[in-house]
Structure formats: structure tokens, C-alpha cells
Scaffold this motif. Sequence first.
Motif, short mmCIF file in Angstrom:
data_model
loop_
_atom_site.label_atom_id
_atom_site.label_comp_id
_atom_site.label_asym_id
_atom_site.label_seq_id
_atom_site.Cartn_x
_atom_site.Cartn_y
_atom_site.Cartn_z
N GLY A 117 6.59 -6.69 -24.97
CA GLY A 117 7.50 -7.80 -25.23
C GLY A 117 7.96 -8.59 -24.03
N PHE A 118 7.36 -8.37 -22.88
CA PHE A 118 7.70 -9.18 -21.71
C PHE A 118 7.06 -10.54 -21.84
CE2 PHE A 118 8.68 -5.05 -20.03
CZ PHE A 118 9.65 -5.26 -19.05
N GLU A 119 7.76 -11.57 -21.37
CA GLU A 119 7.25 -12.94 -21.40
C GLU A 119 7.25 -13.51 -19.98
OE1 GLU A 119 8.87 -14.20 -25.81
OE2 GLU A 119 10.01 -14.83 -24.06
N GLU A 120 6.23 -14.31 -19.70
CA GLU A 120 6.13 -14.95 -18.40
C GLU A 120 7.23 -15.99 -18.25
OE1 GLU A 120 3.04 -17.83 -16.00
OE2 GLU A 120 2.19 -16.35 -17.38
N ILE A 121 7.92 -15.95 -17.10
CA ILE A 121 8.99 -16.92 -16.87
C ILE A 121 8.80 -17.72 -15.59
CG2 ILE A 121 10.71 -15.67 -18.22
CD1 ILE A 121 11.86 -14.65 -15.51
N GLY A 122 7.78 -17.40 -14.81
CA GLY A 122 7.56 -18.15 -13.58
C GLY A 122 6.50 -17.51 -12.71
N ILE A 123 6.27 -18.15 -11.58
CA ILE A 123 5.27 -17.66 -10.62
C ILE A 123 5.91 -17.65 -9.23
CG2 ILE A 123 3.05 -18.16 -9.50
CD1 ILE A 123 2.20 -19.54 -12.10
N ARG A 124 5.67 -16.58 -8.50
CA ARG A 124 6.05 -16.51 -7.09
C ARG A 124 4.75 -16.66 -6.29
NH1 ARG A 124 11.33 -14.11 -6.19
NH2 ARG A 124 12.09 -13.18 -8.12
N ARG A 125 4.58 -17.80 -5.69
CA ARG A 125 3.36 -18.10 -4.94
C ARG A 125 3.23 -17.20 -3.71
NH1 ARG A 125 0.50 -20.62 -8.59
NH2 ARG A 125 1.56 -22.42 -9.46
N ARG A 126 2.03 -16.67 -3.54
CA ARG A 126 1.68 -15.84 -2.37
C ARG A 126 2.72 -14.73 -2.14
NH1 ARG A 126 0.73 -20.92 -1.77
NH2 ARG A 126 2.64 -21.41 -0.68
N TYR A 127 3.16 -14.10 -3.20
CA TYR A 127 4.21 -13.08 -3.15
C TYR A 127 3.74 -11.80 -2.47
CZ TYR A 127 7.76 -9.85 -5.04
OH TYR A 127 8.76 -8.92 -5.19
N TYR A 128 2.50 -11.42 -2.74
CA TYR A 128 1.98 -10.16 -2.22
C TYR A 128 1.37 -10.37 -0.83
CZ TYR A 128 2.96 -8.42 -6.84
OH TYR A 128 3.61 -8.07 -8.00
N ASP A 129 1.30 -9.28 -0.07
CA ASP A 129 0.86 -9.37 1.32
C ASP A 129 -0.52 -9.97 1.50
OD1 ASP A 129 3.26 -8.27 2.04
OD2 ASP A 129 2.47 -6.30 2.58
N ASP A 130 -1.39 -9.84 0.50
CA ASP A 130 -2.74 -10.41 0.62
C ASP A 130 -2.80 -11.86 0.13
OD1 ASP A 130 -2.51 -10.05 -2.12
OD2 ASP A 130 -4.41 -8.98 -2.33
N GLY A 131 -1.64 -12.45 -0.20
CA GLY A 131 -1.58 -13.84 -0.63
C GLY A 131 -1.67 -14.06 -2.13
N THR A 132 -1.79 -13.00 -2.89
CA THR A 132 -1.88 -13.12 -4.35
C THR A 132 -0.53 -13.52 -4.93
OG1 THR A 132 -3.61 -11.44 -4.42
CG2 THR A 132 -2.46 -11.88 -6.49
N ASP A 133 -0.56 -14.39 -5.93
CA ASP A 133 0.65 -14.81 -6.63
C ASP A 133 1.18 -13.67 -7.50
OD1 ASP A 133 0.27 -17.34 -5.56
OD2 ASP A 133 -0.51 -18.18 -7.44
N ALA A 134 2.48 -13.70 -7.74
CA ALA A 134 3.12 -12.78 -8.69
C ALA A 134 3.54 -13.57 -9.92
CB ALA A 134 4.34 -12.12 -8.07
N ILE A 135 3.27 -13.01 -11.07
CA ILE A 135 3.76 -13.56 -12.33
C ILE A 135 5.11 -12.88 -12.59
CG2 ILE A 135 3.35 -13.86 -14.79
CD1 ILE A 135 1.30 -15.27 -12.91
N MET A 136 6.15 -13.68 -12.74
CA MET A 136 7.48 -13.14 -13.06
C MET A 136 7.59 -13.03 -14.58
SD MET A 136 9.47 -15.57 -10.31
CE MET A 136 10.86 -15.70 -11.38
N MET A 137 8.07 -11.88 -15.03
CA MET A 137 8.19 -11.64 -16.46
C MET A 137 9.59 -11.10 -16.78
SD MET A 137 4.41 -10.04 -17.29
CE MET A 137 4.30 -10.71 -18.98
N ARG A 138 10.01 -11.36 -18.03
CA ARG A 138 11.32 -10.90 -18.50
C ARG A 138 11.21 -10.41 -19.94
NH1 ARG A 138 15.18 -15.54 -19.05
NH2 ARG A 138 13.95 -15.86 -20.90
N LYS A 139 12.00 -9.39 -20.22
CA LYS A 139 12.15 -8.92 -21.59
C LYS A 139 13.63 -8.84 -21.88
CE LYS A 139 11.43 -4.88 -24.57
NZ LYS A 139 10.95 -5.58 -25.75
N LYS A 140 14.04 -9.48 -22.96
CA LYS A 140 15.42 -9.35 -23.42
C LYS A 140 15.53 -8.02 -24.17
CE LYS A 140 16.39 -14.21 -23.41
NZ LYS A 140 16.94 -15.36 -24.10
N LEU A 141 16.60 -7.31 -23.91
CA LEU A 141 16.80 -5.99 -24.52
C LEU A 141 17.82 -6.07 -25.62
CD1 LEU A 141 16.94 -3.92 -21.22
CD2 LEU A 141 15.00 -4.17 -22.77
N ASP A 142 17.49 -5.46 -26.72
CA ASP A 142 18.45 -5.35 -27.81
C ASP A 142 19.30 -4.12 -27.55
OD1 ASP A 142 16.40 -3.59 -28.12
OD2 ASP A 142 16.10 -3.94 -30.25
N GLY A 143 20.50 -4.11 -28.08
CA GLY A 143 21.43 -3.01 -27.88
C GLY A 143 20.83 -1.70 -28.00
#
Length: 143
Positions: A117-143
Motif C-alpha cells: 500500500g505504499f504510494e510514490e510521492i516524489g523523487i530524490r535525485r542522485r540520493y544514493y552514493d552511486d548517483g541512483t535516484d531514490a523513489i520516495m514512498m508513503r503509506k497512510k496507516l489506519d488506527g
Amino acid sequence: MTEGDLPAIMAIERATFPYDAWSEGMMRGELAEQPRTRHYVVALVDEVIVGYAGMAAAADQADVQTIAVLQAHQGTGVGGAMLAELLREARRRCAREIFLEVRDDNPRARGVYEHFGFEEIGIRRRYYDDGTDAIMMRKKLDG
């Protein structure tokens, strides 16, 4: 996860993340924050550590810090079981949402996160040491 698990954990860390493995000092720092703001688990198969995962939690927010599984055990449900445990702990700590970053070049992991249930919410460009982008993901949690 305990400090006694670190030799096995560090071997998995280096094998799984060859370009940006955490140092043992970084991992010890994470463990020092258990249970206050961190929750780390290991996965065992025949009493051998084959994976580990951890999260940070503060106020109503949590972050998956890391998940790693030995290559021979990937695709067997080990990672999903550890992620499910992190989600249970996040809910237990009253987090309303949980975040993570995943390598853009890791479609298997992204598929697992989407299945949970995680959804993509953005990209962090060149986040990893080898220059690979990171996909930022979020999941809303129910009680």
C-alpha cells in the motif's frame, strides 16, 4: 536485533548495498536508540540470520530505515514479513503514516512496497552514493 547480531547483519549489509552500505558504527547508533525511537528485527531461517529491517518513529510519523535480505532468500516472503512487522510497530506507536526511500533501479522492492500500500510521492535525485535516484514512498496507516 541486538549488537550480537551485528557480524551477520554487516555481512548482509555489505552484500546487499555494495555502494552505500552503512558502517558498523551507524548500525550501532541505530540500535542504541531501541526502543526509544527505533525498532529493528532480524529474519531467521534455520536459526541463521537471512535479513534485517528497521524503522524510526517520532510523534505520528515513522520511516523505514532499511530492509535487507540475502539474495538467496529474496522473493521468498522474508522481506514482506519484516515489513509487516515494521508496519505493526508503527501502528502500535500511533504513527499515522510511514515513509521510505527505495532505489529507482530496484523494481522488486518497489513492487513489495506497492503491494503493502505504499504510494510514490516524489523523487530524490542522485540520493544514493552511486548517483541512483531514490523513489520516495508513503503509506497512510489506519488506527
